[in-house]
Enzyme design. Structure first.
Site, PDB file in Angstrom:
ATOM      1  N   HIS A 106       0.847  -1.194   0.000  1.00 49.53           N
ATOM      2  CA  HIS A 106       0.000   0.000   0.000  1.00 49.53           C
ATOM      3  C   HIS A 106       0.885   1.248   0.000  1.00 49.53           C
ATOM      4  CE1 HIS A 106       1.176  -0.388   4.210  1.00 49.53           C
ATOM      5  NE2 HIS A 106       0.835   0.876   4.395  1.00 49.53           N
ATOM      6  N   ASP A 108       0.623   5.096   2.012  1.00 50.40           N
ATOM      7  CA  ASP A 108      -0.180   5.719   3.070  1.00 50.40           C
ATOM      8  C   ASP A 108      -1.015   6.876   2.531  1.00 50.40           C
ATOM      9  OD1 ASP A 108       1.125   3.995   4.801  1.00 50.40           O
ATOM     10  OD2 ASP A 108       2.664   5.464   5.321  1.00 50.40           O
ATOM     11  N   HIS A 262       4.857   0.300   0.188  1.00 52.06           N
ATOM     12  CA  HIS A 262       5.597  -0.470   1.188  1.00 52.06           C
ATOM     13  C   HIS A 262       4.735  -1.592   1.751  1.00 52.06           C
ATOM     14  CE1 HIS A 262       3.672   2.889   3.305  1.00 52.06           C
ATOM     15  NE2 HIS A 262       3.603   2.101   4.362  1.00 52.06           N
ATOM     16  N   ARG A 277       5.435   6.499  14.011  1.00 48.02           N
ATOM     17  CA  ARG A 277       5.303   7.042  12.650  1.00 48.02           C
ATOM     18  C   ARG A 277       4.780   8.463  12.669  1.00 48.02           C
ATOM     19  NH1 ARG A 277       1.347   4.510   8.202  1.00 48.02           N
ATOM     20  NH2 ARG A 277       0.243   6.484   8.384  1.00 48.02           N
TER      21      ARG A 277
END
Ligand code: SIN
Length: 286
Positions: A106, A108, A262, A277
């Site tokens: 995917h 983000d 990723h 993150r």
């Protein structure tokens, strides 16, 4: 690298693969970063799509401060935040949990109308083995398509959504992930983006659909879209377009959500993996 590629004097680069991923040595992110060094880091980011730093000692405030050098912070609405730090999303898997966050290809925030520029992931605790992250270059994937398919894709736009991943119905099937994701009621937005984008900073063309969040081509049904999307998805992760990063505690990655995908591998059951993150705001895609 060819003569036309950027030159680096302030930082040392060790590419992980020809197309995507580079380790940058010689930078302590806990210290102020000089403008020339930051400029070279930005060049490396544009060229390789994901940059890695080893052995960094960062407090949460320093992590946010480094991310802010790349743009304003986007507060993720679905992940649990680190207590006291709403700008830092926790990417956590405990020894007794079986599902991991990000365990499929995917990019983000493609479900946002203005998708995120990038994500900065900092490893706080990692398993003894496993828990690597794979990255794929959507520049390389686009470049390798035939002229005919490129022409077909140029005019297309695709619909992306967070509903099937973070919405209430999805939560029911998410098993032990449910506790680490929240705000299902906010998963209401769909976004339409070009299937091939011109990257806002590098100007290079990149394939911009992904298996995690893309539903269908605009004006096509899901069923009609499926075969072409499936073709693109298997093409985009050809091994030569990818790299694999092995984390250590203190490693930090910054990936470009417009030019890479990723995949967080989930091969470390029985051990804790804890990452922080921070997501950086992007600009509209064309
Ligand atoms: C993510 O998809 O943001 C998580 C990646 C990782 O944990 O390696």
């Amino acid at each position: 690298m060819s003569d036309r590629e950027p030159r680096f004097n302030r930082i040392h680069l060790e590419p992980l693969s020809p197309h995507v991923g580079v380790e940058i040595a010689g930078v302590d992110l806990a210290q102020p970063i000089e403008a020339e060094t930051l400029d070279e880091i930005r060049q490396a980011f544009g060229r390789f799509g994901v940059i890695f730093f080893r052995d960094q000692q960062l407090t949460p405030d320093q992590h946010v401060g480094v991310a802010e050098r790349f743009g304003p912070i986007n507060i993720n609405r679905f992940f649990s935040a680190v207590p006291g730090y709403p700008m830092i999303a926790e990417v956590r898997k405990e020894p007794e949990q079986t599902r991991n966050i990000g365990g499929g290809w995917h990019t983000d925030h493609s479900y946002d109308t203005v998708p995120a520029l990038g994500s900065m992931l900092y490893a706080r605790q990692v398993p003894l083995t496993g828990g690597d992250t794979l990255f794929a270059s959507m520049y390389a994937a686009y470049d390798a398509l035939s002229v005919g398919l490129k022409k077909t894709l140029e005019g297309l736009r695709a619909c992306h959504s967070s509903r099937h991943v973070f919405g209430a119905e999805a939560m029911v099937q998410r098993g032990d992930l449910a506790g680490r994701h929240g705000n299902a009621e906010l998963a209401t937005q769909d976004a339409i983006h070009p299937v091939v984008i011109s990257h806002p900073e590098t100007g290079c063309k990149a394939l911009y659909v992904n298996p995690g969040f893309t539903l269908r081509f605009e004006g096509w049904t899901v069923e009609e879209s499926r075969p072409l999307l499936d073709y693109l998805y298997q093409h985009a992760v050809r091994p030569e377009f990818t790299c694999r990063f092995r984390w250590r505690a203190g490693s930090l990655a910054l990936w470009d959500n417009r030019s890479t995908w990723h995949f967080a591998l989930n091969d470390y059951h029985g051990e804790r993996r804890l990452m922080h993150r921070v997501t950086i705001e992007g600009s509209p895609l064309h």
